[in-house]
Motif scaffolding. Structure first.
Motif, PDB file in Angstrom:
ATOM      1  N   ILE A 133     -14.465 -38.570 148.343  1.00 46.77           N
ATOM      2  CA  ILE A 133     -14.066 -40.149 147.866  1.00 46.77           C
ATOM      3  C   ILE A 133     -12.770 -40.093 147.520  1.00 46.77           C
ATOM      4  CG2 ILE A 133     -14.469 -41.706 145.735  1.00 46.77           C
ATOM      5  CD1 ILE A 133     -17.153 -40.475 145.558  1.00 46.77           C
ATOM      6  N   THR A 136     -10.702 -40.621 150.650  1.00 45.88           N
ATOM      7  CA  THR A 136     -10.407 -42.378 150.824  1.00 45.88           C
ATOM      8  C   THR A 136      -9.530 -43.072 149.835  1.00 45.88           C
ATOM      9  OG1 THR A 136     -12.826 -42.148 151.680  1.00 45.88           O
ATOM     10  CG2 THR A 136     -11.911 -44.235 151.118  1.00 45.88           C
ATOM     11  N   VAL A 137      -9.794 -42.473 148.619  1.00 47.60           N
ATOM     12  CA  VAL A 137      -8.990 -43.287 147.780  1.00 47.60           C
ATOM     13  C   VAL A 137      -7.407 -43.163 148.069  1.00 47.60           C
ATOM     14  CG1 VAL A 137      -8.284 -43.494 145.257  1.00 47.60           C
ATOM     15  CG2 VAL A 137     -10.712 -43.435 146.167  1.00 47.60           C
ATOM     16  N   GLN A 140      -5.948 -44.717 151.294  1.00 46.48           N
ATOM     17  CA  GLN A 140      -5.780 -46.324 150.995  1.00 46.48           C
ATOM     18  C   GLN A 140      -4.648 -46.355 150.108  1.00 46.48           C
ATOM     19  OE1 GLN A 140      -9.417 -47.402 149.168  1.00 46.48           O
ATOM     20  NE2 GLN A 140     -10.518 -47.801 151.092  1.00 46.48           N
ATOM     21  N   SER A 162      -8.271 -44.680 141.000  1.00 46.88           N
ATOM     22  CA  SER A 162      -9.097 -45.772 141.242  1.00 46.88           C
ATOM     23  C   SER A 162     -10.503 -45.218 140.577  1.00 46.88           C
ATOM     24  CB  SER A 162      -9.463 -45.990 142.364  1.00 46.88           C
ATOM     25  OG  SER A 162     -10.639 -47.015 142.786  1.00 46.88           O
ATOM     26  N   ASP A 164     -13.265 -46.515 139.590  1.00 48.05           N
ATOM     27  CA  ASP A 164     -14.425 -47.411 139.783  1.00 48.05           C
ATOM     28  C   ASP A 164     -14.994 -46.397 141.203  1.00 48.05           C
ATOM     29  OD1 ASP A 164     -14.212 -48.805 137.759  1.00 48.05           O
ATOM     30  OD2 ASP A 164     -13.260 -50.405 139.037  1.00 48.05           O
ATOM     31  N   SER A 165     -14.132 -46.018 142.055  1.00 46.90           N
ATOM     32  CA  SER A 165     -14.721 -45.505 143.159  1.00 46.90           C
ATOM     33  C   SER A 165     -15.342 -44.340 143.210  1.00 46.90           C
ATOM     34  CB  SER A 165     -13.445 -45.009 143.943  1.00 46.90           C
ATOM     35  OG  SER A 165     -12.528 -46.157 144.377  1.00 46.90           O
TER      36      SER A 165
END
Length: 353
Positions: A133, A136-137, A140, A162, A164-165
């Protein structure tokens, strides 16, 4: 190398885990950890200082061997080994504190790079899922994990960007990471310092300065053990420069937390050296060891002289007697032994008639 770090980091990770759960701040836990490790090494440091003082007591004999066999290295090595054995001295004992310090440093690198595993005690599966995860964060956000060695640092950074991710991993995961205080005086201990003009560059600079002070104090205190030879002076200068450079290089290659450990360890070493120099003064210890060694050697010389004297007296006594007298004495001694063996009475006066 990663495997070695992991092996050394396992016991240190548990120690840091217990300390962190007392203070709930990684920087404070690191300071306490450093103090504990330095206390553990105090007995070895005392042994090292005593060993150096002992070596000073027989240094003249070492110099004599070196000068006598300077063209025969093999013979010199044999004579030096015999000297060490005779003086009950182990030349490797002085290296023991360093041999202990480097495994601690390497293990600490693993502990600082992997706080989720060592401090938060998360499972490998949870960390692996969080790592995917986090990639990806960070991508981005225009960032990327520099390498797998810093993956857990990337996870912490991604959670802050992030949170929430990471909802799929549960509230317990987020709560642990967000409440994890990985700072010291506002510095993120997971950041690797660069040559940029910011607060993090202070760590390598202070690491270099404190290491230089340690080298200077140690060199000054041990100067008497090195003698006045050019070789000893060159060795002192090399060690005094190389250790601080290595310390700064390590601090630029690893997270701030490792550099902080190095700085605190150097400061504690300076204090320890000054205190030990008062309690175990090298000059006084060397003089005492030299006096004890000289007394022992004098006793050995006297014993050898006495043994040779007794041997000469025996030879003179035997020469003073005629061969007939010597033979009669030997026969009488043999008869006496036989009489004692069979329980008979032996009269030396009758035999002498």
């Amino acid at each position: 190398m990663r495997t070695l770090y992991a092996i050394l980091g396992y016991p240190l990770g548990w120690l840091m885990y217990f300390i962190y759960n007392i203070f709930h701040n990684y920087g404070v836990a690191l300071i306490v950890f450093t103090i504990l490790t330095r206390l553990i090494m105090v007995p070895f440091a005392i042994k090292q200082q005593k060993g150096m003082a002992k070596m000073a007591s027989f240094r003249p004999m070492m110099m004599e061997i070196q000068n006598k066999y300077k063209n025969n290295p093999q013979k010199m090595q044999e004579e030096m080994a015999m000297l060490y054995q005779r003086e009950n001295y182990n030349p490797m004992s002085g290296c023991l504190p360093m041999f202990i310090q480097f495994p601690i440093l390497f293990g600490l690198i693993d502990v600082i790079y992997y706080p989720l595993k060592h401090i938060l005690r998360m499972s490998a599966d949870t960390i692996s899922a969080a790592g995917e995860i986090a990639k990806t964060v960070l991508e981005q956000s225009g960032l990327a994990m520099s390498n797998s060695f810093a993956s857990e640092m990337g996870i912490i950074k991604a959670v802050n960007i992030s949170p929430d991710s990471f909802a799929s991993l549960g509230e317990g995961f987020l709560e642990q990471v967000q409440n994890f205080d990985f700072t010291f005086m506002g510095m993120d201990l997971g950041v690797v310092p660069t040559f940029a003009f910011n607060i993090f560059i202070l760590i390598p600079v202070l690491s270099f300065i404190t290491s230089l002070l340690v080298s200077y104090i140690t060199t000054k205190m041990n100067a008497q053990n090195m003698g006045d030879s050019n070789q000893g002076a060159a060795m002192n200068f090399t060690m005094m420069i190389m250790m601080p450079i290595m310390s700064a290089w390590i601090s630029f290659s690893v997270p701030v937390g490792v550099g902080l450990y190095w700085i605190i360890s150097n400061i504690l070493m300076i204090v320890q050296s000054l205190i030990m120099n008062k309690i175990y003064n090298p000059k006084e210890m060397a003089e005492k060891a030299q006096a004890e060694a000289e007394a022992r050697r004098q006793k050995e010389r006297e014993e050898k002289i006495e043994a040779r004297k007794r041997a000469r007296e025996g030879e003179i006594t035997e020469k003073a007697l005629s061969s007939k007298d010597v033979s009669r004495m030997k026969i009488n001694a043999a008869r006496k032994r036989m009489a004692e063996k069979y329980g008979e009475e032996y009269n030396d006066e009758e035999e002498s008639k």
